[in-house]
Write an enzyme that holds these catalytic residues in place. Structure first.
Site, PDB file in Angstrom:
ATOM      1  N   GLN A 149      45.234  33.670  37.976  1.00 35.75           N
ATOM      2  CA  GLN A 149      44.147  33.781  36.995  1.00 35.75           C
ATOM      3  C   GLN A 149      44.610  33.491  35.572  1.00 35.75           C
ATOM      4  O   GLN A 149      43.784  33.448  34.657  1.00 35.75           O
ATOM      5  CB  GLN A 149      43.534  35.193  37.049  1.00 35.75           C
ATOM      6  CG  GLN A 149      42.875  35.535  38.358  1.00 35.75           C
ATOM      7  CD  GLN A 149      41.655  34.668  38.649  1.00 35.75           C
ATOM      8  OE1 GLN A 149      41.030  34.108  37.749  1.00 35.75           O
ATOM      9  NE2 GLN A 149      41.315  34.542  39.917  1.00 35.75           N
ATOM     10  N   LYS A 203      42.060  26.987  40.939  1.00 34.81           N
ATOM     11  CA  LYS A 203      41.654  27.896  39.845  1.00 34.81           C
ATOM     12  C   LYS A 203      41.803  27.198  38.493  1.00 34.81           C
ATOM     13  O   LYS A 203      41.380  27.710  37.470  1.00 34.81           O
ATOM     14  CB  LYS A 203      42.536  29.151  39.824  1.00 34.81           C
ATOM     15  CG  LYS A 203      42.689  29.856  41.136  1.00 34.81           C
ATOM     16  CD  LYS A 203      41.671  30.932  41.345  1.00 34.81           C
ATOM     17  CE  LYS A 203      42.034  31.758  42.569  1.00 34.81           C
ATOM     18  NZ  LYS A 203      40.900  32.476  43.118  1.00 34.81           N
ATOM     19  N   ASP A 253      52.163  36.636  39.716  1.00 34.98           N
ATOM     20  CA  ASP A 253      51.028  35.952  40.318  1.00 34.98           C
ATOM     21  C   ASP A 253      50.179  35.409  39.164  1.00 34.98           C
ATOM     22  O   ASP A 253      49.467  36.167  38.491  1.00 34.98           O
ATOM     23  CB  ASP A 253      50.263  36.961  41.181  1.00 34.98           C
ATOM     24  CG  ASP A 253      48.909  36.443  41.632  1.00 34.98           C
ATOM     25  OD1 ASP A 253      48.494  35.362  41.177  1.00 34.98           O
ATOM     26  OD2 ASP A 253      48.257  37.136  42.442  1.00 34.98           O
ATOM     27  N   HIS A 269      45.992  41.485  43.704  1.00 33.33           N
ATOM     28  CA  HIS A 269      45.148  40.803  44.705  1.00 33.33           C
ATOM     29  C   HIS A 269      45.815  41.046  46.067  1.00 33.33           C
ATOM     30  O   HIS A 269      47.043  41.189  46.143  1.00 33.33           O
ATOM     31  CB  HIS A 269      45.143  39.311  44.370  1.00 33.33           C
ATOM     32  CG  HIS A 269      44.204  38.472  45.159  1.00 33.33           C
ATOM     33  ND1 HIS A 269      44.487  38.043  46.433  1.00 33.33           N
ATOM     34  CD2 HIS A 269      42.994  37.942  44.850  1.00 33.33           C
ATOM     35  CE1 HIS A 269      43.480  37.289  46.869  1.00 33.33           C
ATOM     36  NE2 HIS A 269      42.565  37.218  45.931  1.00 33.33           N
ATOM     37  N   CYS A 295      38.980  41.020  46.717  1.00 31.62           N
ATOM     38  CA  CYS A 295      40.333  41.059  47.314  1.00 31.62           C
ATOM     39  C   CYS A 295      41.248  42.001  46.543  1.00 31.62           C
ATOM     40  O   CYS A 295      42.465  41.762  46.454  1.00 31.62           O
ATOM     41  CB  CYS A 295      40.966  39.664  47.383  1.00 31.62           C
ATOM     42  SG  CYS A 295      40.131  38.547  48.480  1.00 31.62           S
TER      43      CYS A 295
HETATM   44  N1  PLP Z   1      46.042  36.152  43.123  1.00 32.54           N
HETATM   45  C1  PLP Z   1      44.980  36.280  42.322  1.00 32.54           C
HETATM   46  C2  PLP Z   1      45.089  37.101  41.076  1.00 32.54           C
HETATM   47  C3  PLP Z   1      43.785  35.645  42.645  1.00 32.54           C
HETATM   48  O1  PLP Z   1      42.724  35.771  41.848  1.00 32.54           O
HETATM   49  C4  PLP Z   1      43.718  34.891  43.832  1.00 32.54           C
HETATM   50  C5  PLP Z   1      42.446  34.274  44.235  1.00 32.54           C
HETATM   51  O2  PLP Z   1      41.395  34.717  43.895  1.00 32.54           O
HETATM   52  C6  PLP Z   1      44.873  34.762  44.610  1.00 32.54           C
HETATM   53  C7  PLP Z   1      46.011  35.415  44.235  1.00 32.54           C
HETATM   54  C8  PLP Z   1      44.872  33.935  45.859  1.00 32.54           C
HETATM   55  O3  PLP Z   1      44.739  32.607  45.516  1.00 32.54           O
HETATM   56  P1  PLP Z   1      44.566  31.491  46.657  1.00 32.54           P
HETATM   57  O4  PLP Z   1      43.456  31.957  47.525  1.00 32.54           O
HETATM   58  O5  PLP Z   1      44.240  30.255  45.886  1.00 32.54           O
HETATM   59  O6  PLP Z   1      45.859  31.402  47.380  1.00 32.54           O
END
Ligand code: PLP
Length: 423
Positions: free
Chosen positions: A220, A243, A217, A140, A381
């Site tokens: 998900q 999430k 990370d 992401h 993203c």
């Molecule tokens: N990493 C992953 C895999 C994501 O799916 C997302 C959000 O869609 C993020 C990071 C960023 O999360 P946040 O916007 O809650 O900080």
């Protein structure tokens, strides 16, 4: 200064009998029985954010009605109560992740802030010109840009683990990327655009054999699978409350205590200090050292309460139900001519990204929307993933434990309508 708080042994009740009744569960989520454009909502955008159960809404309402106060600083009744609830939530999150200590649980705004914290604090201290940071093609943007900013500051370089045509990381290539200049590995646990579940234990083991720290990370992963930080063995792990059926604006950075201890503060301000004079400031102990200013108190408390709810449903049940949904959806979608699924990893979570012939994903998403079906369209993203497949984006249906086969039937009906309209 942060007040001492006695940490209970176990805050999450896992003893409840787990009976999975999806229709009953759906009633816990008020928004799921609403309509859009006069049609029952079919919510398949869970990878973007999940819906909220009534218990979360109740916790937030009760907090603002009866507890609202600032934490850690007051001697009065409400402040003590808010502090206790806030710190109890940290205990629930410690248990949810199976971390060793609440000192390893830092409240942040979300995954994005958690990664920025590590890239800034750990990165500025430990990563120098010519050093290398390994990311993967599946990341992401939140797990790319903070490292690029660090590279701009330090002159370090990013190397990228490639993926195969199924959207799986090529682990042999990962091993080849590691050199004696590799200082950090930061990889997504589950891909938000393709659903690939990465072999994170293996990734961590390979890095640790060379004493390289690893951040995962987990944005998900946390809503779908049981996270056991000690079993995975990673050094940092990032999650977002929203999430995992919790509120927006709150998340958690897990970090191994010795690493967090060695890192300088990320932001300065109230609550993260021990003493302040104009000559010198000393910092609070963990975890407060990384929590400058008034946090999202209600959000943090509500996040803890919703994790209790998720635990009561049980990850065994969640996994089984979502696997059934994925199997059902894959079988029907596979049979639709002109539908191409992007991301067919063997180990895959509750995401199906697809394209319909040469119909632009945005058109598909817009028509589905008018039928009451919420999916996400675009690059999610993850522009490098889209570039890798040479596509402008995808339509992404993503499931949570409250979705049903009916939702998938509605999606399929909608897809057929889109195809009819364009043929
Ligand atoms: N990493 C992953 C895999 C994501 O799916 C997302 C959000 O869609 C993020 C990071 C960023 O999360 P946040 O916007 O809650 O900080």
């Amino acid at each position: 200064m942060a007040r001492a708080y006695i940490v209970p042994e176990k805050a999450v009740d896992t003893s409840i009998k787990k009976i999975f009744d999806v229709e009953k569960i759906r009633k816990d989520f008020p928004i799921l029985s609403t309509e859009v454009y006069g049609k029952p909502l079919v919510y398949l955008d869970n990878a973007a954010t999940t819906q909220k159960p009534q218990c979360l809404l109740d916790t937030i309402e009760q907090y603002y009605k009866g507890i609202n106060s600032n934490i850690h600083r007051g001697v009065h009744f409400l402040s003590e109560k808010a502090t206790t609830n806030y710190e109890e939530s940290r205990v629930k999150i410690r248990d949810f992740l199976n971390a060793k200590s609440t000192n390893e649980i830092i409240f942040v705004r979300g995954t994005t802030e958690a990664i920025n914290l590590v890239a800034s604090s750990y990165g500025n201290k430990n990563i120098k010109e010519g050093d290398e940071i390994i990311l993967s093609m599946l990341e992401h943007h939140s797990n790319i840009v903070p490292w690029q900013l660090l590279c701009e500051r330090t002159g370090a370089k990013i190397k990228v683990i490639p993926i195969n045509n199924k959207g799986e990381l090529i682990i042999e290539e990962y091993e080849k990327l590691i050199t004696d200049r590799t200082r950090f590995v930061s990889v997504v646990h589950i891909s938000n655009s393709l659903g690939t579940i990465n072999p994170v234990k293996k990734i961590v083991r390979i890095a640790h054999e060379r004493n390289i720290p690893v951040l995962l990370d987990g944005a998900q992963a946390a809503p779908h699978i049981k996270i056991d930080i000690q079993d995975i063995g990673c050094d940092f792990y990032a999650i977002s409350g929203h999430k995992v059926f919790g509120p927006t604006g709150v998340g958690v950075l897990y970090g191994k205590e010795n690493l967090l201890d060695s890192m300088p503060p990320y932001q300065g301000g109230g609550d993260m200090i021990e003493t302040v004079t104009f000559e010198k400031t000393t910092y609070a102990e963990l975890p407060h050292k990384f929590e400058a200013g008034t946090p999202n108190i209600a959000g943090a408390i509500a996040f803890g309460s919703v994790l209790n709810y998720v635990n009561k449903i049980g990850f065994d049940n969640i996994l089984k139900h979502e696997n059934d949904l994925m199997e059902y959806a894959n079988e029907i979608l596979d049979s639709i001519d002109d539908l191409r699924i992007i991301g067919t990893a063997k180990e895959k979570s509750s995401v199906i990204s697809f394209l319909l012939g040469d119909i632009h994903p945005y058109d598909t998403g817009t028509i589905l929307d008018r039928l009451g079906i919420a999916v996400r369209t675009g690059i999610h993203c993850t522009q490098p993933v889209m570039d890798r497949f040479g596509i402008p984006g995808t339509v992404r249906a993503s499931f949570a434990f409250y979705n049903t086969k009916y939702d998938i039937d509605m999606l399929v009906r909608g897809i057929k309508k889109v195809i009819d309209m364009f043929s």
